[in-house]
Structures are given as structure tokens and as C-alpha cells.
Design an enzyme around this catalytic site. Sequence first.
Site, PDB file in Angstrom:
ATOM      1  N   HIS A  76      33.845 -19.088   1.119  1.00  0.00           N
ATOM      2  CA  HIS A  76      34.493 -19.314   2.413  1.00  0.00           C
ATOM      3  C   HIS A  76      33.461 -19.841   3.402  1.00  0.00           C
ATOM      4  O   HIS A  76      32.427 -19.210   3.633  1.00  0.00           O
ATOM      5  CB  HIS A  76      35.093 -18.007   2.948  1.00  0.00           C
ATOM      6  CG  HIS A  76      36.351 -17.614   2.253  1.00  0.00           C
ATOM      7  ND1 HIS A  76      37.253 -16.739   2.795  1.00  0.00           N
ATOM      8  CD2 HIS A  76      36.865 -17.992   1.056  1.00  0.00           C
ATOM      9  CE1 HIS A  76      38.296 -16.600   1.972  1.00  0.00           C
ATOM     10  NE2 HIS A  76      38.072 -17.334   0.899  1.00  0.00           N
ATOM     11  N   TYR A 204      41.472 -12.731  11.071  1.00  0.00           N
ATOM     12  CA  TYR A 204      41.422 -11.463  11.824  1.00  0.00           C
ATOM     13  C   TYR A 204      42.381 -11.611  13.009  1.00  0.00           C
ATOM     14  O   TYR A 204      42.228 -12.528  13.808  1.00  0.00           O
ATOM     15  CB  TYR A 204      40.022 -11.214  12.366  1.00  0.00           C
ATOM     16  CG  TYR A 204      38.983 -10.807  11.347  1.00  0.00           C
ATOM     17  CD1 TYR A 204      38.283 -11.752  10.598  1.00  0.00           C
ATOM     18  CD2 TYR A 204      38.674  -9.458  11.148  1.00  0.00           C
ATOM     19  CE1 TYR A 204      37.325 -11.362   9.672  1.00  0.00           C
ATOM     20  CE2 TYR A 204      37.707  -9.071  10.226  1.00  0.00           C
ATOM     21  CZ  TYR A 204      37.035 -10.028   9.491  1.00  0.00           C
ATOM     22  OH  TYR A 204      36.087  -9.646   8.574  1.00  0.00           O
ATOM     23  N   PRO A 296      34.946  -1.173   8.360  1.00  0.00           N
ATOM     24  CA  PRO A 296      34.963  -2.379   7.512  1.00  0.00           C
ATOM     25  C   PRO A 296      35.238  -3.682   8.259  1.00  0.00           C
ATOM     26  O   PRO A 296      35.205  -4.746   7.664  1.00  0.00           O
ATOM     27  CB  PRO A 296      36.059  -2.087   6.497  1.00  0.00           C
ATOM     28  CG  PRO A 296      36.882  -1.019   7.079  1.00  0.00           C
ATOM     29  CD  PRO A 296      36.009  -0.242   7.993  1.00  0.00           C
ATOM     30  N   LYS A 300      30.670  -5.170   6.036  1.00  0.00           N
ATOM     31  CA  LYS A 300      29.231  -4.927   5.886  1.00  0.00           C
ATOM     32  C   LYS A 300      28.852  -3.809   4.928  1.00  0.00           C
ATOM     33  O   LYS A 300      27.708  -3.755   4.473  1.00  0.00           O
ATOM     34  CB  LYS A 300      28.655  -4.578   7.260  1.00  0.00           C
ATOM     35  CG  LYS A 300      28.634  -5.765   8.203  1.00  0.00           C
ATOM     36  CD  LYS A 300      27.752  -6.861   7.688  1.00  0.00           C
ATOM     37  CE  LYS A 300      27.936  -8.151   8.454  1.00  0.00           C
ATOM     38  NZ  LYS A 300      27.603  -9.310   7.647  1.00  0.00           N
ATOM     39  N   TYR A 388      27.717 -12.350  10.507  1.00  0.00           N
ATOM     40  CA  TYR A 388      28.775 -12.211   9.492  1.00  0.00           C
ATOM     41  C   TYR A 388      28.275 -12.689   8.115  1.00  0.00           C
ATOM     42  O   TYR A 388      28.512 -12.012   7.111  1.00  0.00           O
ATOM     43  CB  TYR A 388      30.020 -13.007   9.900  1.00  0.00           C
ATOM     44  CG  TYR A 388      31.274 -12.576   9.166  1.00  0.00           C
ATOM     45  CD1 TYR A 388      31.523 -12.971   7.860  1.00  0.00           C
ATOM     46  CD2 TYR A 388      32.223 -11.751   9.787  1.00  0.00           C
ATOM     47  CE1 TYR A 388      32.656 -12.564   7.176  1.00  0.00           C
ATOM     48  CE2 TYR A 388      33.373 -11.341   9.113  1.00  0.00           C
ATOM     49  CZ  TYR A 388      33.571 -11.749   7.808  1.00  0.00           C
ATOM     50  OH  TYR A 388      34.711 -11.333   7.139  1.00  0.00           O
TER      51      TYR A 388
HETATM   52  P1  FAS Z   1      29.662   4.165  -3.126  1.00  0.00           P
HETATM   53  O1  FAS Z   1      30.487   5.220  -2.458  1.00  0.00           O
HETATM   54  O2  FAS Z   1      30.293   2.866  -3.469  1.00  0.00           O
HETATM   55  O3  FAS Z   1      29.075   4.728  -4.503  1.00  0.00           O
HETATM   56  C1  FAS Z   1      28.637   6.060  -4.618  1.00  0.00           C
HETATM   57  C2  FAS Z   1      28.825   6.471  -6.062  1.00  0.00           C
HETATM   58  O4  FAS Z   1      28.296   7.785  -6.231  1.00  0.00           O
HETATM   59  C3  FAS Z   1      30.295   6.524  -6.450  1.00  0.00           C
HETATM   60  O5  FAS Z   1      30.508   5.877  -7.681  1.00  0.00           O
HETATM   61  C4  FAS Z   1      30.574   8.019  -6.559  1.00  0.00           C
HETATM   62  O6  FAS Z   1      31.554   8.319  -7.544  1.00  0.00           O
HETATM   63  C5  FAS Z   1      29.218   8.556  -6.967  1.00  0.00           C
HETATM   64  N1  FAS Z   1      28.991   9.966  -6.632  1.00  0.00           N
HETATM   65  C6  FAS Z   1      29.437  10.631  -5.545  1.00  0.00           C
HETATM   66  N2  FAS Z   1      29.027  11.924  -5.600  1.00  0.00           N
HETATM   67  C7  FAS Z   1      28.288  12.047  -6.751  1.00  0.00           C
HETATM   68  C8  FAS Z   1      27.605  13.125  -7.363  1.00  0.00           C
HETATM   69  N3  FAS Z   1      27.603  14.329  -6.807  1.00  0.00           N
HETATM   70  N4  FAS Z   1      26.969  12.905  -8.530  1.00  0.00           N
HETATM   71  C9  FAS Z   1      26.962  11.679  -9.110  1.00  0.00           C
HETATM   72  N5  FAS Z   1      27.604  10.608  -8.579  1.00  0.00           N
HETATM   73  C10 FAS Z   1      28.257  10.809  -7.408  1.00  0.00           C
HETATM   74  N6  FAS Z   1      33.098  -2.060   2.794  1.00  0.00           N
HETATM   75  C11 FAS Z   1      33.314  -3.352   3.122  1.00  0.00           C
HETATM   76  O7  FAS Z   1      32.345  -4.084   3.325  1.00  0.00           O
HETATM   77  N7  FAS Z   1      34.601  -3.851   3.242  1.00  0.00           N
HETATM   78  C12 FAS Z   1      35.703  -3.062   2.990  1.00  0.00           C
HETATM   79  O8  FAS Z   1      36.844  -3.521   3.092  1.00  0.00           O
HETATM   80  C13 FAS Z   1      35.520  -1.723   2.613  1.00  0.00           C
HETATM   81  N8  FAS Z   1      36.588  -0.931   2.310  1.00  0.00           N
HETATM   82  C14 FAS Z   1      36.372   0.375   1.943  1.00  0.00           C
HETATM   83  C15 FAS Z   1      37.443   1.229   1.604  1.00  0.00           C
HETATM   84  C16 FAS Z   1      37.218   2.565   1.230  1.00  0.00           C
HETATM   85  C17 FAS Z   1      38.380   3.456   0.866  1.00  0.00           C
HETATM   86  C18 FAS Z   1      35.899   3.072   1.227  1.00  0.00           C
HETATM   87  C19 FAS Z   1      35.651   4.530   0.880  1.00  0.00           C
HETATM   88  C20 FAS Z   1      34.828   2.244   1.551  1.00  0.00           C
HETATM   89  C21 FAS Z   1      35.060   0.891   1.897  1.00  0.00           C
HETATM   90  N9  FAS Z   1      33.996   0.038   2.200  1.00  0.00           N
HETATM   91  C22 FAS Z   1      34.186  -1.259   2.545  1.00  0.00           C
HETATM   92  C23 FAS Z   1      32.668   0.501   2.157  1.00  0.00           C
HETATM   93  C24 FAS Z   1      32.204   0.475   0.716  1.00  0.00           C
HETATM   94  O9  FAS Z   1      32.363  -0.808   0.191  1.00  0.00           O
HETATM   95  C25 FAS Z   1      30.788   1.000   0.717  1.00  0.00           C
HETATM   96  O10 FAS Z   1      30.025   0.475   1.792  1.00  0.00           O
HETATM   97  C26 FAS Z   1      30.056   0.731  -0.565  1.00  0.00           C
HETATM   98  O11 FAS Z   1      30.838   1.236  -1.611  1.00  0.00           O
HETATM   99  C27 FAS Z   1      28.685   1.409  -0.474  1.00  0.00           C
HETATM  100  O12 FAS Z   1      28.146   1.469  -1.734  1.00  0.00           O
HETATM  101  P2  FAS Z   1      27.318   2.771  -2.213  1.00  0.00           P
HETATM  102  O13 FAS Z   1      26.355   3.132  -1.167  1.00  0.00           O
HETATM  103  O14 FAS Z   1      26.862   2.452  -3.578  1.00  0.00           O
HETATM  104  O15 FAS Z   1      28.378   3.962  -2.219  1.00  0.00           O
HETATM  105  C1  PHB Z   2      38.410  -7.442   2.244  1.00  0.00           C
HETATM  106  O1  PHB Z   2      38.741  -8.546   1.759  1.00  0.00           O
HETATM  107  O2  PHB Z   2      38.578  -6.363   1.644  1.00  0.00           O
HETATM  108  C2  PHB Z   2      37.796  -7.395   3.621  1.00  0.00           C
HETATM  109  C3  PHB Z   2      37.434  -8.582   4.239  1.00  0.00           C
HETATM  110  C4  PHB Z   2      36.860  -8.539   5.504  1.00  0.00           C
HETATM  111  C5  PHB Z   2      36.686  -7.313   6.122  1.00  0.00           C
HETATM  112  C6  PHB Z   2      37.051  -6.121   5.487  1.00  0.00           C
HETATM  113  C7  PHB Z   2      37.618  -6.167   4.224  1.00  0.00           C
HETATM  114  O3  PHB Z   2      36.144  -7.266   7.368  1.00  0.00           O
END
Ligand code: FAS
Ligand code: PHB
Length: 396
Positions: A76, A204, A296, A300, A388
Site C-alpha cells: 500500500h 480510516y 491499534p 504499531k 505510519y
Molecule cells: P503476543 O501476545 O503476540 O505473543 C505472546 C505469546 O506468548 C503468545 O503466543 C502467548 O500465547 C504466549 N504466552 C503468553 N503467556 C505465556 C506463558 N505463561 N508461557 C508461555 N507462553 C506464553 N496490533 C496491530 O498492529 N494492529 C492490530 O489490528 C492489532 N489487533 C490486535 C487485536 C487483539 C485481540 C490483540 C490482543 C492485539 C492486537 N494487536 C494489534 C497487537 C498485537 O498485534 C501485538 O502487538 C503483537 O501480537 C505483539 O507481539 P508479542 O509481543 O509477540 O505478543
Molecule cells: C488491520 O488490517 O488489522 C489494521 C490496519 C490498520 C490498523 C489496525 C488494524 O490501524
Amino acid sequence: MESTAATEVAIIGAGPAGLVLAHLLRRAGIGCVIIENRSRDHVERRVRAGVLEHPTVALLRDLGVAARLDRESMTHRGVEFAFRGERRRIDFVERTGKAISVYGQQEVVKDLIASWLADGGALFFEVDDVVVHGVEGARPTVTYRAGGVEHRLEAAFIAGCDGFHGICRPSIPAGRLTLADRVYPFAWLGILAEAPPTTDELIYANHDRGFALYSMRSPQITRLYLQVAPDEQLERWSDDRIWDELGRRLPTDAGFELRTGPIIERGITPMRSFVAAPMRHGRLFLAGDAAHIVPPTGAKGLNLAVADVSVLAVALERFLRTGDEDGLVRYSELCLRRVWRVQHFSWWMTSMLHRFDEHDTFAREVQLSELDYVTSSEAASTALAENYVGLPFATL
Ligand code: FAS
Ligand code: PHB
């Protein structure tokens, strides 16, 4: 029965932070083991982020794990903002020379796990009762249960990559951490739909009824979000209600068509900003969501996790190979500088694009004036664009 093993770095969590760190360490010849408490199927199916910053894609390519990303992701060159019946585009390439990639986080995780296991990497899924010990000493350990066996993993360092709800941050004595947070008065209801995107880029939308985001995952799948109440219940949102509300908030001009289709995934994500500092306690280093959470809106979360571990891997390699601990000493301060830059950007995007119940006319007009300025001024749109697409990762 107990099994004992040793490695140089014990990584807790197989999300983007843990998996990218493992690849960086393996490339540096540093031994590491990943332990994950969920199943492989679960972590590979967990739908989350979708936008990869320019530096994140560059790092994944550098690690040799971006072949499928390069085939299947969507590049994009800009993004659109819709407000007051208008649609305004910010051209990232024109402003910064860089673009972003749209590729689901679960796809990144699949690619990293496949690469890690293909090269014989140690990764244990579905572990239980993970506990870290002795992080203030020189030989910390992680104990956990797997397959009915108690395991004890000795390591030189422990990387807490276990996300916001993990055990690593809470294992740091409360008095040692400074916590900062903001809880926003809304959440995002997100869906994945089998409905081909009708635009080339994200939209957005700041609408009087609330925020909406039009995103995508592939030429067949759209990813859409609605601002909802912070305590909203998914059960209150039928498919028809979701599509109807999206249709009201997204652009209604002739140039945009909201194509509907079967909703294949749905969820509600609370919105908060959170930082725990320092991102280190003794030989335990926090990275990614274990240390910080961003709303989100700025896309980031995943990218910031990768930025953290790009610094941590170098710091660990230098110490383990030369004894130079400067990187370890500077890790938290260096990461937190970028963390706060990203926190500000994510808070700013969230503040500019959502409807706030407490906004009076003045606050609403000021908000829309900022959106008008950011999408019409070269200087202001360049500032948004460079944040961004992703500022360069910090280097030690
Ligand atoms: P993660 O949470 O991805 O990974 C942590 C890992 O540790 C998981 O696999 C978990 O199962 C494991 N874990 C937890 N406890 C443990 C334990 N006790 N022992 C062993 N393993 C354990 N970011 C965006 O940029 N855009 C979005 O749209 C967006 N949407 C999101 C929606 C949701 C529902 C959530 C929760 C987050 C969202 N995020 C989004 C943020 C997300 O992408 C995080 O920033 C990203 O997963 C961060 O990566 P990690 O730090 O690796 O953490
Ligand atoms: C997504 O595609 O999941 C997405 C894109 C932009 C955002 C958040 C989520 O700011």
C-alpha cells in the site's frame, strides 16, 4: 520426573517478538529455546494485526522468512481518511519514499514457526505452569510442565516475549517497575469477511456515529473495525447490524462500495496504552506486548515488538560473544525512546479519529480541524506518513 536442559537464551512466548528474536539469535549463532503455552494451531490462527511497517518487512526479508510475504502481501502506497463527507488520501511514497505491507500477523507467525522448525529450532508448544527463577543472578532458570513432565531450563538470559497477559512482567517485583497507561472509553469490534476489498488502500473514517476502519487481508478478504462501547458484547451485534453500521460510517460516495459477505472471524479488542519501565530486571528482558501496549489505530503493536527484539538480539550477542554489556545496559532506555514515540503516534491517531462522548462542540471542531490540516498540509501529512510507514529501528 524432571528434565533439565540448558541454553543461552530462554524465550518465553512464540508471538512476533519471540519468534523474530529467535531467528535473530540463531543467525548470530546464539543458542535459544522458545516455550509457548498455547498450541501451534492456536497461535497460527490468532487473528490480530495486519499492517507491517517498512523496517519490519526489511528485517523479515533480511532473515530470509519473507518469501510468502513477498508473494502474497499487498503493498500500500498510501492511506485514506474519511470525514465530513470527504475522502482525503495521504501518499506515503510521495511523502517518505516508503510503502507499507498488508499481511496478517497470523501469516507472519506461520512463516516464522515454519522457518524455525525447518532448521531444527527448539520450540515447545502447550507448556504449562511457566515460572522464571533467579533472574537477579547470573544463571536464571525457567521451569514449566509439558507432557506430564516437569522441565527446568537453565539459561544465561530470559526473554519475556509472552505478551500483555504473560507471566514475565508480573514476575518483576512491583517496586522495580514504573507503569504508565491510558484506558480509552471505547473498544474495536473487528471482523474478517469473505468479501473482496473494493479499494486499494485502507480507509480510516471519523464519523459522527463513531470510528470505522476499512482494511483488508487479500483480494478476497476484508478486515473491518467499528468503534463500540468499552464493555460492548459481541452477542449484541448481528451480522446485519455490523454491516449496517459499517455502511453508515464508511464513505457513502459513488466511489466507494461496501461489499458484504460471510463473516469468518469476529472479536472485540479493548483499547489501551500501556508502558512498563524499565524493560529489564536482572537477566530478564521484556520485549513487545509484555512491556507495552498501543491502541491499534496506528497499526504499531506488532511492529514495535519487532523493533524491541532487533535491539535485544544485538545486545545479547555482544555480551555472549565479547562480554561487552553496554547493549544490555542501554537496551531499555533505547527501546523506550521508540516506544514513547509510537505511544504518542498511536494515542494521537486514536484521539483524532474516534468519537468521544465527553467532546463538546469545541472539542469536536478542533478534532476535525486537525484531521483537515493533517490531510491537506504537506508538512503535517509527511509527519503522519513517516510515523505510519515506520521510523528506522534504533541501533546500538
Ligand atoms: P503476543 O501476545 O503476540 O505473543 C505472546 C505469546 O506468548 C503468545 O503466543 C502467548 O500465547 C504466549 N504466552 C503468553 N503467556 C505465556 C506463558 N505463561 N508461557 C508461555 N507462553 C506464553 N496490533 C496491530 O498492529 N494492529 C492490530 O489490528 C492489532 N489487533 C490486535 C487485536 C487483539 C485481540 C490483540 C490482543 C492485539 C492486537 N494487536 C494489534 C497487537 C498485537 O498485534 C501485538 O502487538 C503483537 O501480537 C505483539 O507481539 P508479542 O509481543 O509477540 O505478543
Ligand atoms: C488491520 O488490517 O488489522 C489494521 C490496519 C490498520 C490498523 C489496525 C488494524 O490501524
